[in-house]
Design a protein around this motif. Structure first.
Motif, PDB file in Angstrom:
ATOM      1  N   SER A 592       5.347 -16.115 -38.767  1.00 27.45           N
ATOM      2  CA  SER A 592       6.530 -15.341 -39.140  1.00 27.45           C
ATOM      3  C   SER A 592       6.331 -14.700 -40.505  1.00 27.45           C
ATOM      4  CB  SER A 592       7.766 -16.246 -39.156  1.00 27.45           C
ATOM      5  OG  SER A 592       8.923 -15.508 -39.495  1.00 27.45           O
ATOM      6  N   GLU A 594       8.453 -12.079 -43.353  1.00 26.96           N
ATOM      7  CA  GLU A 594       9.737 -11.457 -43.677  1.00 26.96           C
ATOM      8  C   GLU A 594       9.701 -10.826 -45.060  1.00 26.96           C
ATOM      9  OE1 GLU A 594      13.737 -13.214 -42.646  1.00 26.96           O
ATOM     10  OE2 GLU A 594      13.803 -13.480 -44.831  1.00 26.96           O
ATOM     11  N   ASN A 608      12.115  -8.839 -40.445  1.00 26.85           N
ATOM     12  CA  ASN A 608      11.338 -10.020 -40.065  1.00 26.85           C
ATOM     13  C   ASN A 608      10.603  -9.756 -38.750  1.00 26.85           C
ATOM     14  OD1 ASN A 608      10.993 -13.208 -40.410  1.00 26.85           O
ATOM     15  ND2 ASN A 608      11.374 -12.778 -38.262  1.00 26.85           N
ATOM     16  N   TYR A 609       9.368 -10.288 -38.664  1.00 31.28           N
ATOM     17  CA  TYR A 609       8.625 -10.259 -37.402  1.00 31.28           C
ATOM     18  C   TYR A 609       8.042 -11.641 -37.153  1.00 31.28           C
ATOM     19  CZ  TYR A 609       5.137  -9.363 -33.817  1.00 31.28           C
ATOM     20  OH  TYR A 609       4.396  -9.424 -32.667  1.00 31.28           O
ATOM     21  N   SER A 610       8.204 -12.135 -35.946  1.00 24.98           N
ATOM     22  CA  SER A 610       7.613 -13.420 -35.564  1.00 24.98           C
ATOM     23  C   SER A 610       6.875 -13.254 -34.242  1.00 24.98           C
ATOM     24  CB  SER A 610       8.690 -14.503 -35.436  1.00 24.98           C
ATOM     25  OG  SER A 610       9.565 -14.224 -34.364  1.00 24.98           O
ATOM     26  N   HIS A 611       5.731 -13.921 -34.161  1.00 20.58           N
ATOM     27  CA  HIS A 611       4.909 -13.867 -32.953  1.00 20.58           C
ATOM     28  C   HIS A 611       4.623 -15.298 -32.510  1.00 20.58           C
ATOM     29  CE1 HIS A 611       1.142 -13.644 -30.595  1.00 20.58           C
ATOM     30  NE2 HIS A 611       1.661 -12.513 -30.145  1.00 20.58           N
ATOM     31  N   GLY A 640       7.297 -11.799 -28.932  1.00 16.95           N
ATOM     32  CA  GLY A 640       7.360 -11.109 -30.214  1.00 16.95           C
ATOM     33  C   GLY A 640       8.785 -10.680 -30.494  1.00 16.95           C
ATOM     34  N   TRP A 642      11.238  -8.730 -33.384  1.00 17.60           N
ATOM     35  CA  TRP A 642      11.539  -7.983 -34.607  1.00 17.60           C
ATOM     36  C   TRP A 642      13.025  -8.120 -34.901  1.00 17.60           C
ATOM     37  CZ3 TRP A 642       8.286  -5.553 -37.933  1.00 17.60           C
ATOM     38  CH2 TRP A 642       6.987  -5.264 -37.496  1.00 17.60           C
ATOM     39  N   THR A 643      13.364  -8.389 -36.161  1.00 27.76           N
ATOM     40  CA  THR A 643      14.773  -8.441 -36.538  1.00 27.76           C
ATOM     41  C   THR A 643      14.973  -7.692 -37.856  1.00 27.76           C
ATOM     42  OG1 THR A 643      14.569 -10.516 -37.776  1.00 27.76           O
ATOM     43  CG2 THR A 643      15.114 -10.685 -35.435  1.00 27.76           C
ATOM     44  N   THR A 665      17.845  -6.688 -33.195  1.00 31.00           N
ATOM     45  CA  THR A 665      16.700  -7.406 -32.644  1.00 31.00           C
ATOM     46  C   THR A 665      15.977  -6.567 -31.597  1.00 31.00           C
ATOM     47  OG1 THR A 665      17.994  -8.449 -30.859  1.00 31.00           O
ATOM     48  CG2 THR A 665      17.853  -9.629 -32.955  1.00 31.00           C
ATOM     49  N   THR A 667      13.103  -7.845 -28.749  1.00 28.06           N
ATOM     50  CA  THR A 667      12.373  -9.001 -28.239  1.00 28.06           C
ATOM     51  C   THR A 667      11.524  -8.597 -27.051  1.00 28.06           C
ATOM     52  OG1 THR A 667      14.208 -10.443 -28.900  1.00 28.06           O
ATOM     53  CG2 THR A 667      12.588 -11.362 -27.386  1.00 28.06           C
TER      54      THR A 667
END
Length: 800
Positions: A592, A594, A608-611, A640, A642-643, A665, A667
């Motif tokens: 993650s 941010e 923020n991006y989380s994978h 994945g 994105w927020t 978001t 997703t």
């Protein structure tokens, strides 16, 4: 992902050359070295024409830290208890030299610092550097709510069917006072539903935990902070929450607590009883083999009874040495009679099949936790060594019955089934945690620690079929034994370099997992792996007051399968739907990143991006040629998210404050069975109006047009809650009333996608509830006035 991290770091560091500032630490004390807490300091540059006033307040140890834009001469005024005590000129040229201000003892002789009482009411939402804090103790809208319901009020948090996510990322870890409660699945849900708002001081949302916390929980951490008493003498409370599910069932929760503190010894005890009854409705429609159409309706009435007891004892050897013991016990029973009606329609109506049945389930569980906490300060800068030992024992006995029959189009019975499943389980979890927090003279902080966790769980499943009497079915029986050993060490360093506040951490965890499935077909599970979990936090102030800043955060997290999800049980929802565990789940890993900013100390923005790989998700699995539908947790592939977050508190009137958050978001969930991507947003608002004379009103609402969770896409979900509070008898009696989900819209319709099949779902539960709460606080003996104010840098413990 590496390219994205590198680009973000370069962008962030380049910003440093545009905003050059000077950071400096200092302390206020008397001539004997005794610190002076909560002194007010004002710094004004003498050779700058523009307004350069900077104000700071020392912490409980007399320390402070500030950021200066100019290296020059300042006029410093120091006040204690709003009385001007000293004023002097200083010249600041070197940030490495701490400032020291000394106030003569004679000027403090008539000042009674022990009588400082802080009466300022905390705002409902506070945003700190590394977390968001939701204060619920004085919020009318929190009246009668459980911890799970309070989560729904927190910005960026979404709760759907017991699954909790932060900023669109699932896999959230739940802590209570910094300690893991070591529960999962239905046991965790029951625990959170019975932990009521009257016991909770605040809820901390930590989207990006540092290396000091366990790496477990790819969706971040929610820490529930319980209320604490620090008054001398005897004090306590007694109260009752009563909730009426409008049109359905009621819930009542009486509770009481006592606290005793005399000198170095502190004792506490609390007890609560809860009896809750609610309902749940589920409808689904899907294609069926041979051109059939399957429609099903399930109704489930749930009754929960819980008795919770908390005991604690503390002893302060000296002002720098502390020992604490705690015990938590929860004794629960659950009864859930469920009925289901389903029909399979064919082009030829003569072939239609109707099924009906009852699927009752019940369980009893005993949860007990014993903890020991030892803390000692090792120097005058408040460096600390701490040891925490924790033991949890959870025993559960449950059973379910499937009693169903199929009928043809003429109403004649085709087949019937009556069988029973008993599934007792026992869990034993031991943790030991030792850490040292070293504070240097320059104000930097180094934390190092080690931790070991040993888990043993035994699950037994026994089936019986009814033929004149209950007969065993040994071919279906099995036992699943699970052992988990996790050994961890970490280092976390906080400091300042080139005008940038930073926190760098690295955690290493060694996991050894052994599982054994004992049945007619024996199988073993073995997983042995070591992983590193780095965390980076960078912060750059954009003005001297620190009210504007930008920050960059990166971390790596793991989510191991819960013990409940690994148990290969089978629970029949109806004749054609079954829920089962998966003993071969693998852990998921989430990276993650941010970038965020705070403006004027209240307007918050974040990207923020989380994978996530090997993403664990609850999916609905069925094939076009299969009659049976399976609800199961599985590693579905990658996800994945994105927020983009915007949060703005607004004061509409002196008596009216508002906090508003919108979370955009995008997703994408990818697996061999489905490839889904959805854009959406989550809008949340919290309104608080104070009328004086002890009256206040809270309104809380949220709306989202759709959510993507695994292979399930929901339609719009929203809710509006309204609460009112009145304080009586010198604020000792607090009366609260609340209506949740006024318009009965906190339910959902959804579509599940799996290969080329779709399932249409409608879910409804008892979400519209009217709650009334009365709480009376009493005390005897002398009171201990507050010696400290709320700190923005409160030390946190990791998962225990």
């Amino acid at each position: 992902m590496i390219k994205l991290i590198t680009f973000s770091l370069i962008t962030f560091l380049l910003n440093n050359f545009l905003f050059a500032q000077t950071a400096i630490v200092g302390k206020v004390s008397d001539q004997y070295g005794a610190s002076i807490p909560y002194a007010s300091l004002s710094f004004r540059a003498l050779h700058v024409k523009k307004d350069s006033l900077i104000e700071k307040i020392t912490d409980e140890h007399g320390n402070f830290q500030l950021t200066l834009t100019e290296k020059e001469t300042y006029l410093v005024s120091i006040r204690v208890e709003n009385v001007l005590r000293t004023q002097q000129k200083i010249e600041i040229n070197d940030l490495k030299v701490p400032l020291t201000f000394i106030i003569p003892k004679s000027l403090l002789s008539n000042l009674k610092l022990d009588e400082v009482t802080v009466n300022k009411r905390k705002p409902t939402i506070q945003r700190k550097i590394d977390r968001l804090i939701m204060n619920v103790a004085q919020t009318a809208n929190a009246s009668g709510k459980s911890a799970l319901e309070l989560f729904k009020m927190a910005p960026g948090v979404f709760v759907n069917n017991g699954q909790i996510s932060i900023n669109g990322v699932v896999g959230t870890r739940i802590l209570v006072d910094g300690k893991s409660i070591n529960l999962a699945g239905n046991d965790l849900r029951n625990y959170l539903q019975t932990l009521r708002s009257n016991d909770i001081q605040s809820i901390e949302i930590i989207a990006h935990p540092s290396a000091e916390f366990d790496a477990e929980g790819s969706g971040g951490i929610i820490n529930i902070v319980l209320k604490k008493q620090d008054k001398q003498g005897l004090n306590g409370y007694i109260g009752n929450d009563y909730a009426i599910g409008l049109g359905k069932y009621g819930t009542y929760t009486p509770y009481a607590g006592l606290n005793y503190r005399m000198g170095k010894v502190g004792l506490m005890a609390s007890y609560s009883h809860s009896r809750a009854k609610s309902y749940e409705e589920l409808k689904q429609r899907r294609d069926f083999p041979n051109q059939g159409l399957y429609q099903q309706e399930t109704e489930n009435t749930q009754t929960n009874k819980n008795d919770r007891i908390r005991l604690g004892a503390t002893y302060d050897f000296t002002g720098k040495q502390f020992l604490g013991l705690s015990y938590t016990g929860q004794y629960s029973s659950f009864l859930g009679p469920s009925t289901a009606h389903s029909t399979i329609f064919y082009p030829d109506a003569a072939k239609n099949i109707h099924s009906q049945g009852s699927f009752p389930s019940e369980s009893k569980s005993n949860y007990q936790n014993l903890g020991l906490n030892y803390v000692v300060e090792t120097d005058s800068l408040h460096s600390k060594f701490s040891v925490v030992i924790d033991y949890t024992h959870n025993q559960r006995n449950g059973n379910s019955i499937s009693n169903s029959a199929d009928f043809d189009a003429n109403g004649n019975i085709r087949s019937d089934t009556l069988f029973r499943l008993d599934y007792p389980s026992e869990a034993k979890i031991f943790t030991g945690d030792a850490k040292y927090n070293w504070i240097t003279k320059s104000g930097n902080n180094l934390s190092i620690g080690v931790k070991a966790t040993a888990t043993n769980i035994m699950n037994t499943n026994q089936y019986q079929v009814f033929h004149q009497a209950w007969m065993p079915m040994p071919a279906l029986d099995f036992q699943f034994d699970y052992e988990e050993r996790i050994y961890a060490t970490y280092a976390n360093y906080t400091g300042k370099w080139a005008q940038i506040d930073y926190q760098l951490g690295l955690r290493g965890e060694k996991s050894n997992i052994q599982g054994q499935l004992l049945s007619e077909q024996r199988d073993k599970l073995a997983q042995d792996y070591f992983n590193l979990f780095p965390s980076i936090f960078l912060k750059k102030n954009l003005n001297s007051q620190g009210s504007n800043y930008v920050s960059l955060t990166y971390n790596r997290r793991i989510k191991r399968p819960s013990y409940f999800d690994l148990n290969p049980y089978k629970y029949y929802i109806d004749n054609y739907s079954v829920q089962t565990g998966n003993p071969f789940l693998k852990p998921q890993f989430t990276n993650s990143l941010e970038i965020s900013g705070l403006w004027k100390e209240k307007y918050y923005t974040a990207l923020n991006y989380s994978h996530t790989r090997n993403a664990i998700s609850q999916i609905i699995r069925n094939q076009a040629e299969e009659e049976l539908l399976t609800v199961i947790k599985d590693n579905v592939g990658t996800q994945g998210v994105w927020t983009a977050t915007l949060s703005a508190p607004v004061s509409l009137l002196p008596c009216w404050s508002s906090t508003n958050t919108i979370l955009f978001t995008h997703t994408r969930s990818t697996s061999p069975y489905f490839n889904l991507k959805k854009a959406s947003f989550l809008l949340q608002t919290e309104q608080e109006i104070s009328f004086g004379k002890g009256y206040s009103i809270n309104l809380n609402a949220f709306y989202t047009p759709q959510m993507l969770l695994g292979n399930i896409v929901t339609k719009a979900i929203c809710s509006v809650d309204l609460g009112i509070q009145k304080k009586l008898i010198k604020d000792q009696l607090v009366a609260k009333a609340n209506i949740s989900d006024i318009f009965f819209t906190n339910n959902y319709r959804a579509t599940s996608y799996f290969n080329n099949t779709k399932i249409w779902i409608m879910h409804r539960e008892q979400s519209r509830v009217c709650s009334i709460s009365l709480l009376y606080n009493f005390r005897t003996g002398t009171t201990f006035k507050a010696k400290r104010m709320e700190s923005s840098s409160m030390e946190e413990k990791g998962r225990l």
